[in-house]
Scaffold this active site. Structure first.
Site, PDB file in Angstrom:
ATOM      1  N   GLY A  10       0.824  -1.223   0.000  1.00 42.20           N
ATOM      2  CA  GLY A  10       0.000   0.000   0.000  1.00 42.20           C
ATOM      3  C   GLY A  10       0.843   1.253   0.000  1.00 42.20           C
ATOM      4  O   GLY A  10       0.410   2.319   0.462  1.00 42.20           O
ATOM      5  N   ASP A  15      -1.388   6.398   3.691  1.00 44.35           N
ATOM      6  CA  ASP A  15      -0.557   6.024   4.844  1.00 44.35           C
ATOM      7  C   ASP A  15       0.802   5.480   4.411  1.00 44.35           C
ATOM      8  O   ASP A  15       1.830   5.771   5.036  1.00 44.35           O
ATOM      9  CB  ASP A  15      -1.255   4.941   5.688  1.00 44.35           C
ATOM     10  N   ASP A  64       1.142  -7.833  -5.763  1.00 45.80           N
ATOM     11  CA  ASP A  64      -0.281  -7.741  -5.453  1.00 45.80           C
ATOM     12  C   ASP A  64      -0.543  -8.676  -4.274  1.00 45.80           C
ATOM     13  O   ASP A  64      -0.023  -9.793  -4.237  1.00 45.80           O
ATOM     14  CB  ASP A  64      -1.094  -8.196  -6.679  1.00 45.80           C
ATOM     15  N   LEU A  86      -0.376  -2.378   4.680  1.00 42.15           N
ATOM     16  CA  LEU A  86      -1.314  -1.254   4.553  1.00 42.15           C
ATOM     17  C   LEU A  86      -2.188  -1.371   3.316  1.00 42.15           C
ATOM     18  O   LEU A  86      -3.124  -0.585   3.147  1.00 42.15           O
ATOM     19  CB  LEU A  86      -0.541   0.070   4.496  1.00 42.15           C
ATOM     20  N   TYR A 101     -14.077  -9.378  -4.054  1.00 42.50           N
ATOM     21  CA  TYR A 101     -12.747  -8.797  -4.291  1.00 42.50           C
ATOM     22  C   TYR A 101     -12.191  -8.205  -2.989  1.00 42.50           C
ATOM     23  O   TYR A 101     -11.028  -8.387  -2.639  1.00 42.50           O
ATOM     24  CB  TYR A 101     -12.857  -7.710  -5.381  1.00 42.50           C
ATOM     25  N   THR A 131      -8.930  -1.547  11.797  1.00 40.51           N
ATOM     26  CA  THR A 131      -9.734  -0.336  11.603  1.00 40.51           C
ATOM     27  C   THR A 131     -10.867  -0.179  12.618  1.00 40.51           C
ATOM     28  O   THR A 131     -11.441  -1.175  13.087  1.00 40.51           O
ATOM     29  CB  THR A 131     -10.359  -0.351  10.187  1.00 40.51           C
ATOM     30  N   LYS A 159     -11.809  -7.189   7.178  1.00 43.36           N
ATOM     31  CA  LYS A 159     -10.767  -6.730   8.114  1.00 43.36           C
ATOM     32  C   LYS A 159     -10.848  -7.502   9.439  1.00 43.36           C
ATOM     33  O   LYS A 159      -9.850  -7.624  10.142  1.00 43.36           O
ATOM     34  CB  LYS A 159     -10.908  -5.221   8.359  1.00 43.36           C
TER      35      LYS A 159
HETATM   36  P1  NAP Z   1      -5.433   4.045   0.519  1.00 39.02           P
HETATM   37  O1  NAP Z   1      -4.916   5.429   0.382  1.00 39.02           O
HETATM   38  O2  NAP Z   1      -6.729   3.685  -0.114  1.00 39.02           O
HETATM   39  O3  NAP Z   1      -4.295   3.058  -0.030  1.00 39.02           O
HETATM   40  C1  NAP Z   1      -4.547   1.709  -0.290  1.00 39.02           C
HETATM   41  C2  NAP Z   1      -3.289   1.107  -0.883  1.00 39.02           C
HETATM   42  O4  NAP Z   1      -3.517  -0.285  -1.115  1.00 39.02           O
HETATM   43  C3  NAP Z   1      -2.877   1.708  -2.223  1.00 39.02           C
HETATM   44  O5  NAP Z   1      -1.479   1.834  -2.250  1.00 39.02           O
HETATM   45  C4  NAP Z   1      -3.315   0.647  -3.230  1.00 39.02           C
HETATM   46  O6  NAP Z   1      -2.524   0.616  -4.391  1.00 39.02           O
HETATM   47  C5  NAP Z   1      -3.040  -0.613  -2.418  1.00 39.02           C
HETATM   48  N1  NAP Z   1      -3.737  -1.791  -2.913  1.00 39.02           N
HETATM   49  C6  NAP Z   1      -5.061  -1.935  -3.153  1.00 39.02           C
HETATM   50  N2  NAP Z   1      -5.331  -3.183  -3.575  1.00 39.02           N
HETATM   51  C7  NAP Z   1      -4.145  -3.843  -3.590  1.00 39.02           C
HETATM   52  C8  NAP Z   1      -3.762  -5.167  -3.939  1.00 39.02           C
HETATM   53  N3  NAP Z   1      -4.641  -6.062  -4.375  1.00 39.02           N
HETATM   54  N4  NAP Z   1      -2.448  -5.519  -3.817  1.00 39.02           N
HETATM   55  C9  NAP Z   1      -1.529  -4.615  -3.413  1.00 39.02           C
HETATM   56  N5  NAP Z   1      -1.837  -3.328  -3.101  1.00 39.02           N
HETATM   57  C10 NAP Z   1      -3.129  -2.963  -3.188  1.00 39.02           C
HETATM   58  O7  NAP Z   1      -5.562   3.629   2.052  1.00 39.02           O
HETATM   59  P2  NAP Z   1      -4.995   4.378   3.353  1.00 39.02           P
HETATM   60  O8  NAP Z   1      -5.976   5.410   3.773  1.00 39.02           O
HETATM   61  O9  NAP Z   1      -3.584   4.731   3.135  1.00 39.02           O
HETATM   62  O10 NAP Z   1      -5.125   3.201   4.425  1.00 39.02           O
HETATM   63  C11 NAP Z   1      -4.048   2.273   4.633  1.00 39.02           C
HETATM   64  C12 NAP Z   1      -4.612   1.027   5.290  1.00 39.02           C
HETATM   65  O11 NAP Z   1      -5.183   1.357   6.539  1.00 39.02           O
HETATM   66  C13 NAP Z   1      -5.711   0.313   4.519  1.00 39.02           C
HETATM   67  O12 NAP Z   1      -5.545  -1.068   4.748  1.00 39.02           O
HETATM   68  C14 NAP Z   1      -6.996   0.788   5.152  1.00 39.02           C
HETATM   69  O13 NAP Z   1      -8.012  -0.174   4.994  1.00 39.02           O
HETATM   70  C15 NAP Z   1      -6.553   0.942   6.595  1.00 39.02           C
HETATM   71  N6  NAP Z   1      -7.215   1.967   7.386  1.00 39.02           N
HETATM   72  C16 NAP Z   1      -7.315   3.232   6.925  1.00 39.02           C
HETATM   73  C17 NAP Z   1      -7.885   4.208   7.723  1.00 39.02           C
HETATM   74  C18 NAP Z   1      -8.006   5.636   7.264  1.00 39.02           C
HETATM   75  O14 NAP Z   1      -8.810   6.380   7.859  1.00 39.02           O
HETATM   76  N7  NAP Z   1      -7.234   6.071   6.286  1.00 39.02           N
HETATM   77  C19 NAP Z   1      -8.362   3.879   9.016  1.00 39.02           C
HETATM   78  C20 NAP Z   1      -8.227   2.570   9.453  1.00 39.02           C
HETATM   79  C21 NAP Z   1      -7.632   1.620   8.646  1.00 39.02           C
HETATM   80  P3  NAP Z   1      -2.940   1.302  -5.801  1.00 39.02           P
HETATM   81  O15 NAP Z   1      -2.265   2.645  -5.827  1.00 39.02           O
HETATM   82  O16 NAP Z   1      -2.380   0.361  -6.793  1.00 39.02           O
HETATM   83  O17 NAP Z   1      -4.437   1.385  -5.828  1.00 39.02           O
HETATM   84  N1  GDD Z   2     -17.216   8.545   0.956  1.00 39.31           N
HETATM   85  C1  GDD Z   2     -18.305   9.280   1.235  1.00 39.31           C
HETATM   86  N2  GDD Z   2     -18.852  10.060   0.242  1.00 39.31           N
HETATM   87  N3  GDD Z   2     -18.820   9.255   2.478  1.00 39.31           N
HETATM   88  C2  GDD Z   2     -19.897  10.034   2.732  1.00 39.31           C
HETATM   89  C3  GDD Z   2     -20.494  10.854   1.764  1.00 39.31           C
HETATM   90  C4  GDD Z   2     -19.951  10.858   0.453  1.00 39.31           C
HETATM   91  O1  GDD Z   2     -20.417  11.543  -0.451  1.00 39.31           O
HETATM   92  N4  GDD Z   2     -21.517  11.521   2.337  1.00 39.31           N
HETATM   93  C5  GDD Z   2     -21.572  11.137   3.618  1.00 39.31           C
HETATM   94  N5  GDD Z   2     -20.601  10.231   3.862  1.00 39.31           N
HETATM   95  C6  GDD Z   2     -20.347   9.561   5.152  1.00 39.31           C
HETATM   96  C7  GDD Z   2     -20.256   8.038   5.071  1.00 39.31           C
HETATM   97  O2  GDD Z   2     -21.568   7.458   5.009  1.00 39.31           O
HETATM   98  C8  GDD Z   2     -19.512   7.743   6.364  1.00 39.31           C
HETATM   99  O3  GDD Z   2     -20.408   7.699   7.447  1.00 39.31           O
HETATM  100  C9  GDD Z   2     -18.598   8.970   6.554  1.00 39.31           C
HETATM  101  O4  GDD Z   2     -19.080   9.966   5.628  1.00 39.31           O
HETATM  102  C10 GDD Z   2     -17.130   8.704   6.261  1.00 39.31           C
HETATM  103  O5  GDD Z   2     -17.017   8.068   4.995  1.00 39.31           O
HETATM  104  P1  GDD Z   2     -15.578   7.824   4.306  1.00 39.31           P
HETATM  105  O6  GDD Z   2     -14.821   9.082   4.239  1.00 39.31           O
HETATM  106  O7  GDD Z   2     -15.848   7.085   3.032  1.00 39.31           O
HETATM  107  O8  GDD Z   2     -14.801   6.907   5.360  1.00 39.31           O
HETATM  108  P2  GDD Z   2     -15.270   5.616   6.185  1.00 39.31           P
HETATM  109  O9  GDD Z   2     -15.468   6.033   7.602  1.00 39.31           O
HETATM  110  O10 GDD Z   2     -16.349   4.891   5.502  1.00 39.31           O
HETATM  111  O11 GDD Z   2     -13.973   4.681   6.058  1.00 39.31           O
HETATM  112  C11 GDD Z   2     -12.657   5.216   6.265  1.00 39.31           C
HETATM  113  O12 GDD Z   2     -12.309   5.074   7.628  1.00 39.31           O
HETATM  114  C12 GDD Z   2     -12.206   3.724   8.109  1.00 39.31           C
HETATM  115  C13 GDD Z   2     -11.840   3.791   9.591  1.00 39.31           C
HETATM  116  O13 GDD Z   2     -12.992   4.005  10.372  1.00 39.31           O
HETATM  117  C14 GDD Z   2     -11.715   4.430   5.355  1.00 39.31           C
HETATM  118  O14 GDD Z   2     -10.440   5.038   5.393  1.00 39.31           O
HETATM  119  C15 GDD Z   2     -11.563   2.990   5.793  1.00 39.31           C
HETATM  120  O15 GDD Z   2     -10.527   2.361   5.027  1.00 39.31           O
HETATM  121  C16 GDD Z   2     -11.175   2.967   7.282  1.00 39.31           C
HETATM  122  O16 GDD Z   2     -11.035   1.658   7.747  1.00 39.31           O
END
Ligand code: NAP
Ligand code: GDD
Length: 341
Positions: A10, A15, A64, A86, A101, A131, A159
């Site tokens: 990732g 991240d 991958d 990640l 998927y 998460t 997850k």
């Molecule tokens: P992100 O920006 O969506 O990045 C996801 C990464 O995963 C990208 O580099 C993507 O590569 C790669 N990826 C997707 N499918 C893959 C595959 N099949 N094989 C190898 N690489 C693949 O996510 P992030 O926000 O940095 O989050 C990092 C991790 O923390 C994720 O696992 C997410 O679920 C978890 N997480 C995120 C949050 C948050 O709020 N950001 C909170 C809790 C947990 P490409 O560039 O090729 O698409």
């Molecule tokens: N994406 C999106 N788009 N969300 C919306 C919208 C919209 O137009 N309008 C309202 N929302 C609300 C969603 O329903 C959700 O309650 C909240 O905004 C946050 O949505 P996202 O930003 O898509 O994030 P998430 O909370 O679903 O998931 C993210 O955080 C998780 C940790 O709690 C992702 O980063 C996940 O990968 C991560 O695990």
């Protein structure tokens, strides 16, 4: 001193790119896995790829998570001392459209990487990106490491599998940690996540590039932190003597609507919310036009309505706490967007 070699899946994501920068500053050799399908511009890691300083310290490999032969080969060749998993199909809403998927990448992908570690680098320390979505439809005031999980999307269920799998490898003697991270954002957040979508959208309205922004559920509450600070906690978990699981959060939570209000105020809009439910709109009082409307498409079949994390274990054991406030984070995102708009 033993060489520190990190393998990050990732790496092209939000991240992964911040973590790579942190580890390079700490003198690690950093290897990242990118997909053939990754955005060829590799925006988030462009500066690292172009830096002469890191030309012999930062390496990218095609791979991958769903390809176990590839992961075995890479882990065998790189022999990482730390592995950060990640990579994910990280979009909750999309997981309802591509559940199989999502399970393959987030669930089986984690298994593939743990097996590659067990086969080729059994002494490596392993970080799994767990998460706050795991808490799902909870009704607790704060969520911590003891709060029961009630996942309610294909994403969070995939997850959950990875979370328990990671714990199982720990019981078998491997050094593996789960970071239960609450939402964290930055200018590097993809535009399909709500914070980036709001900041980008409202700036585009201000600059007259678009007329209005369509959102889904305005009343979900999230605990939003700053990604650059959250990756420090990932690293800290792997520096402990014993592996464990940690909640990383800010301890504060607001609705999507309040996030919108903060962005509108910072950008100097005079506005008024009117109507309710699917007919709720936000009107720009200067132009008299609706600038935000609701689109059913963005609602999820099942929603996590409330998240607020209790990070006291991380504070005590990792000496980690968030420093930037949500207002700081919004300003960072706005300033970046204005510069690049
Ligand atoms: P992100 O920006 O969506 O990045 C996801 C990464 O995963 C990208 O580099 C993507 O590569 C790669 N990826 C997707 N499918 C893959 C595959 N099949 N094989 C190898 N690489 C693949 O996510 P992030 O926000 O940095 O989050 C990092 C991790 O923390 C994720 O696992 C997410 O679920 C978890 N997480 C995120 C949050 C948050 O709020 N950001 C909170 C809790 C947990 P490409 O560039 O090729 O698409
Ligand atoms: N994406 C999106 N788009 N969300 C919306 C919208 C919209 O137009 N309008 C309202 N929302 C609300 C969603 O329903 C959700 O309650 C909240 O905004 C946050 O949505 P996202 O930003 O898509 O994030 P998430 O909370 O679903 O998931 C993210 O955080 C998780 C940790 O709690 C992702 O980063 C996940 O990968 C991560 O695990």
């Amino acid at each position: 001193m033993n060489k520190k070699i990190a393998l990050i899946t990732g790496i092209t994501g939000q991240d992964g790119s911040y973590l790579a920068e942190l580890l390079l500053r700490k003198k690690y050799i950093v290897h990242g896995i990118r997909r053939r399908a990754s955005n060829p511009k590799l925006d988030n890691i462009k500066s690292l790829l172009e830096s002469k300083k890191y030309s012999k310290k930062f390496f990218l490999h095609y791979g991958d998570l769903t390809d176990s032969s590839n992961l075995n080969k890479l882990v065998g060749r790189i022999k990482p001392t730390e592995i950060y998993n990640l990579a994910a199909q990280s979009h909750v809403h999309t997981s309802f459209d591509v559940p199989e998927y999502t399970a393959q990448v987030n669930g089986i992908g984690c298994l593939n990487l743990l097996e590659a570690m067990a086969n080729h680098a059994p002494k490596a320390k392993f970080y799994q990106a767990s998460t706050s979505e795991l808490y799902g439809e909870n009704n607790t005031k704060f969520q911590n490491e003891m709060t029961p999980f009630q996942p309610c999307s294909p994403y969070s269920i995939s997850k959950l599998y990875a979370y328990y799998l990671t714990k199982n490898y720990r019981s078998r003697g491997f050094f593996v940690c789960n970071g239960i991270l609450f939402n964290h954002e930055s200018p590097r957040r993809a535009s399909s996540f709500v914070t980036k979508k709001i900041v980008e959208g409202i700036i585009n309205i201000k600059n007259k590039k678009i007329k209005k922004l369509y959102l889904g559920n305005l009343y979900a509450k999230r605990d939003w932190g700053y990604a650059e600070e959250f990756v420090v906690a990932m690293w800290k978990m792997l520096q402990k003597k014993k592996p464990d699981d940690y909640v990383i959060s800010t301890g504060k939570s607001i609705t999507v609507k309040d996030f919108v209000n903060k962005v509108l105020k910072k950008l100097g809009f005079h506005y008024k919310w009117m109507g309710s439910g699917i007919n709720e709109v936000c009107k720009d009082l200067s132009s008299g036009k609706n600038i935000i409307e609701i689109d059913k498409f963005f609602f999820r079949p099942t929603e996590v309505n409330f998240l607020r994390g209790d990070y006291s274990k991380a504070k005590k054991n990792l000496n980690w706490k968030p420093k930037k406030t949500l207002d700081d984070l919004i300003s960072i995102m706005i300033n970046h967007e204005i510069k690049n708009n």
